[in-house]
Write a protein that holds these residues in place. Structure first.
Motif, short mmCIF file in Angstrom:
data_model
loop_
_atom_site.label_atom_id
_atom_site.label_comp_id
_atom_site.label_asym_id
_atom_site.label_seq_id
_atom_site.Cartn_x
_atom_site.Cartn_y
_atom_site.Cartn_z
N THR A 52 1.21 -1.12 0.30
CA THR A 52 0.04 -0.01 -0.52
C THR A 52 1.34 0.83 0.67
O THR A 52 0.62 2.80 -0.33
N SER A 61 1.18 -3.86 4.02
CA SER A 61 0.17 -3.74 4.67
C SER A 61 -0.70 -5.63 4.32
O SER A 61 -0.48 -6.41 3.69
N LEU A 101 -9.06 -3.89 6.34
CA LEU A 101 -7.57 -4.02 6.57
C LEU A 101 -6.97 -4.46 7.85
O LEU A 101 -8.02 -4.13 8.54
N LYS A 104 -3.65 -1.15 10.89
CA LYS A 104 -3.11 0.36 9.76
C LYS A 104 -1.93 -0.38 8.60
O LYS A 104 -1.44 -0.85 9.09
N GLU A 105 -2.24 0.35 7.62
CA GLU A 105 -1.37 0.55 6.20
C GLU A 105 0.08 0.81 6.29
O GLU A 105 0.44 1.67 8.18
N LYS A 107 1.38 -1.69 8.05
CA LYS A 107 1.96 -2.68 9.66
C LYS A 107 1.88 -3.62 9.26
O LYS A 107 1.91 -5.33 10.61
N GLY A 108 1.61 -4.98 7.75
CA GLY A 108 1.67 -5.58 7.66
C GLY A 108 2.72 -6.86 7.92
O GLY A 108 2.34 -7.84 7.95
#
Length: 271
Positions: A52, A61, A101, A104-105, A107-108
């Motif tokens: 992302t 993410s 999701l 948060k973006e 943090k994947g």
């Protein structure tokens, strides 16, 4: 769990599958491919690693993608059981609500890493059980097979191979027990366990290699026959190598274990 790509295996941060918000800002449009995804043939939802943001781990993410006409799964034939449902997945601009999701973006990568310790421990438990069963079958055969007028186990070279199997199996089992105890006491996410679990998995797959090789040598033709008295040994020898690749390859895990040791090395320690 949909992470691996043709271009990104152990190097998770190199994934290319993207998730970009549409004009409304309420949906992600997921585009890209995933490969060697276990159970994908039967899945209705895919926990998918996507990009992302920018390059490297900071742009990764995790998103939950539902099965749809834009999520196309093609079966992959592998050397292990077809019951695994391994597939190649093509995300062809699949529309996914932003509420899918995870966290948060960006943090994947942390989510992916948090799964590895327990996954690798589970792989070790399963494959040690298989290795023990293979060893048991081999010992039975050595005790009953007659060769040159005596039992096969009377041959010194066979006892040496069995000793290698017994020693390796019991040693790595003791390590597994110690790691399991530490996981129960400290939690699977303890920073003290990453290197030890990596070392455990590396050792397990090396031991499986030794056991599979010795077992086939002891059983001879029966060890490469899918039916009859050698079927368990043949099956183990056919599939034992796979865990040396998934969940982190042997080379990656060996390197991780050493790098963790280097990181913890006391500055004052000298000869």
């Amino acid at each position: 769990l949909s992470i691996t790509e043709a271009y990104a295996g152990s190097d998770v941060a190199a994934i290319r599958t993207t998730a970009k918000k549409d004009a409304s800002g309420e949906n992600y449009v997921v585009a890209g491919t995933k490969k060697w995804i276990t159970a994908g043939q039967y899945s209705d939802w895919f926990v998918t690693a996507v990009r992302t943001g920018g390059k490297n781990a900071a742009g990764v993410s995790m998103i939950l993608v539902p099965k749809s006409d834009q999520v196309i799964c093609s079966k992959i034939k592998t050397k292990y059981s077809s019951a695994a449902g391994t597939v190649f997945i093509a995300y062809e601009d699949a529309v996914v609500p932003t509420k899918c999701l995870f966290g948060k973006e960006g943090k994947g990568f942390q989510i992916i890493m948090s799964n590895f310790n327990h996954e690798r421990w589970m792989i070790c438990v399963v494959n040690l059980a298989r290795a023990r069963k293979c060893t048991e079958e081999t010992f039975k055969w050595a005790m009953q097979r007659k060769i040159f007028g005596t039992k096969l186990v009377e041959q010194a070279v066979i006892r040496e191979k069995l000793a290698q199997m017994f020693s390796a199996l019991e040693t790595v089992t003791a390590l597994q027990y110690e790691v399991t105890y530490s996981m129960c006491q400290k939690g699977s996410q303890s920073p003290l366990l990453g290197g030890r679990i990596a070392l455990l998995k590396y050792t397990v797959t090396r031991v499986c290699h030794l056991i599979a090789d010795n077992a086939v040598q002891i059983l001879g033709g029966r060890g490469v026959t899918r039916t009859g008295m050698g079927r368990i040994v043949e099956c183990f020898h056919r599939v034992y190598k796979i865990p040396a690749v998934y969940g982190g390859s042997e080379e990656i895990l060996a390197d991780l274990a050493v790098r963790m040791a280097i990181k913890a090395f006391p500055a004052e320690a000298k000869l």
